[in-house]
Design an enzyme around this catalytic site. Structure first.
Site, short mmCIF file in Angstrom:
data_model
loop_
_atom_site.label_atom_id
_atom_site.label_comp_id
_atom_site.label_asym_id
_atom_site.label_seq_id
_atom_site.Cartn_x
_atom_site.Cartn_y
_atom_site.Cartn_z
N HIS A 80 -11.69 -13.20 19.55
CA HIS A 80 -11.15 -13.84 18.35
C HIS A 80 -12.29 -14.21 17.39
CE1 HIS A 80 -8.20 -16.32 16.09
NE2 HIS A 80 -9.30 -16.98 15.76
N GLU A 81 -13.26 -14.96 17.90
CA GLU A 81 -14.36 -15.40 17.04
C GLU A 81 -15.18 -14.20 16.55
OE1 GLU A 81 -14.05 -18.24 15.90
OE2 GLU A 81 -12.66 -19.01 17.41
N GLU A 135 -8.42 -14.91 9.04
CA GLU A 135 -7.71 -14.94 10.31
C GLU A 135 -7.10 -13.57 10.65
OE1 GLU A 135 -8.06 -17.51 12.15
OE2 GLU A 135 -6.56 -17.32 13.72
ZN ZN Z 1 -9.52 -18.00 13.89
#
Ligand code: ZN
Length: 502
Positions: free
Chosen positions: A266-267, A296
């Site tokens: 995710h990061e 995002e």
């Molecule tokens: Zn995020």
């Protein structure tokens, strides 16, 4: 460029770069605070951060800088497209900052940190009544802030603007409602099916080996360790001073999922985006993502669309098996894919799966809207939360801690932030759909060859920085306006197959 414009441009540019540098220093100090700062150094660190933030604010709202920015905005002849975007972005943030009286800014900071401490205690005791008066104070200030910033009758718009510039409730609400109408029955059909066995994910999995696997995956994705690093922190995040020095953090549990790997992916999605901003003028107001939702979209794409796919585990299961021979003995690709895509009606947003996750966001969006429209009172939040959870997710929270007290955001006054998570999912699915027309996503993933995927993102999204608005950028990259359809197509195809539903 006329010489008058030339002079004001170079003065503008110097000030903009100075503000960007201060922002980069702030970001690095805050990364350090959450990773390596000595426990006894924390208090002094908070002071350093506060002083630097004040310096930034003073430089941003400086009246002569305002005149300069307004002058360039009114008479942009001689500026190219990118320079105009820099002026536009600076003006946007400056105008908003200048509209807020210093007293209100101070009150928001003081009340926010007091409310945050009360929230921590209230959550520990699972007792909303301890948080309630503080949240009422925060909300009153947010109402004041929204009104000071200005809006067309919809207060929420003024707050949403900080995270998703240009987005309005009038546009967002029908999209989210459309998503809800399809998602709720789809979740019901999935939950009627037998749940897969994901017990093998509990482990324990040695933490150092989990980190080793995540580093391997990050390297394969194309994260440049000459321009960034990964460390551990309590709450994973992506920060750092800029595209050539991106700081990722992850965390380890005993389990594989939830665990280090998916946090890292995710990061890394955020981090790959940040590294891609190196194509823009450094230290400038365009070397950023245009919105949190767009940012995002990149993290959700790598974490979910890539990382939770069958193709991903076709490639990485043999590698993971070498690291965890005992834990993964007898676990096949199908078991792994079903395990990391297990759908459950659960109370906590951050632990929610891809399918139910957005229902947690829709719930918060409705409640925030109700609070800011003054149609819902803070005192009625726990009950409204319970009712929505039952209606949307099909789960009844057992107490305030697993209901209305679970998120930190409201204590800081972060209203308008939650929808960016869902926008990230909607944009991420649209990106994947558009990419598939040019890149064989599954074949690349199964071969562990992510270069064509990253190249597509670099060309279509990263290298544009904040020259266009988030919506324009995504419209160009995906060839379609924002909507819930690509995301629902993605969910129905993937989870329909996994659970045997349509
Ligand atoms: Zn995020």
């Amino acid at each position: 460029m006329a010489s008058a414009t030339k002079t004001s441009w170079s003065t503008f540019e110097r000030r903009m770069q100075e503000i960007e540098d201060l922002g980069a220093a702030l970001s690095l100090l805050s990364w350090d605070e959450q990773t390596y700062c000595s426990p006894r150094g924390r208090e002094a660190r908070a002071q350093h951060l506060a002083t630097l933030s004040t310096l930034v604010h003073e430089r941003v709202v400086d009246p002569w800088y305002g005149e300069l920015v307004d002058g360039l905005a009114e008479d942009p002849d001689g500026l190219d497209e990118v320079q105009r975007a820099m002026v536009r972005n600076v003006k946007h943030d400056r105008d908003r900052a200048a509209r807020l009286p210093a007293e209100l800014v101070r009150a928001l900071a003081v009340t926010g940190s007091r409310a945050n401490r009360a929230w921590e205690e209230a959550r520990r005791a699972s007792d909303f009544s301890r948080f309630r008066p503080h949240l009422e104070d925060v909300l009153a200030l947010k109402v004041e802030q929204a009104d000071a910033l200005g809006h067309d009758g919809e207060r929420y718009d003024a707050l949403l603007e900080a995270f998703e510039p240009g987005m309005r409730v009038a546009q967002l609400e029908p999209i989210l409602n459309g998503l809800r109408d399809e998602l709720v029955p789809f979740v019901r059909r999935i939950l009627d099916r037998p749940a897969p066995d994901a017990s093998f994910l509990a482990g324990p999995y040695p933490h150092d080996r989990q980190l080793e696997l995540s580093m391997r995956v990050l390297r394969d994705f194309g994260f440049d360790f000459e321009a960034g690093r990964q460390d551990t922190s309590t709450h994973p995040f992506c920060g750092g001073p800029g595209p050539t020095d991106v700081r990722l953090t992850t965390r380890t549990y005993d389990s594989l999922e939830p665990g280090c790997l998916y946090s890292s992916m995710h990061e890394a999605g955020h981090g790959l985006y940040e590294q891609g901003l190196v194509a823009l003028a450094p230290r400038s107001a365009v070397a950023h993502a245009p919105s949190l939702g767009v940012h995002e979209s990149q993290s959700r794409f790598w974490e979910n669309v890539v990382g939770r796919s069958r193709a991903f585990w076709e490639h990485y299961l043999p590698i993971a098996r070498e690291l965890f021979p005992g834990q993964l003995a007898g676990v096949g690709v199908d078991d792994m894919v079903r395990g990391v895509n297990k759908v459950a009606a659960s109370p906590i947003r951050v632990d929610a799966d891809e399918v139910t996750y957005n229902l947690h966001i829709l719930l918060r969006f409705d409640l925030e809207l109700g609070l800011l429209r003054e149609e819902l009172a803070v005192a009625d939040l726990p009950e409204a939360w319970r009712e929505s959870m039952e209606r949307l997710v099909g789960y009844t929270p057992r107490n305030d801690a697993e209901g209305v007290l679970q998120d930190i955001h409201w204590s800081w006054g972060e209203f308008g932030y939650f929808p960016t998570y869902t926008l990230g999912n909607l944009y991420g699915a649209a990106v994947a759909e558009a990419m598939r027309a040019e890149v064989d996503l599954d074949a690349c993933t199964a071969a562990g060859d992510f270069a064509p995927i990253l190249a597509w993102l670099r060309t279509n999204i990263h290298r544009h920085g904040h020259v266009l608005s988030g919506e324009e950028l995504m419209q160009r990259a995906t060839g379609r306006p924002l909507g819930h359809e690509p995301f629902m197509r993605y969910l129905t195809s993937k989870f329909g197959a996994l659970y045997g539903v349509s």
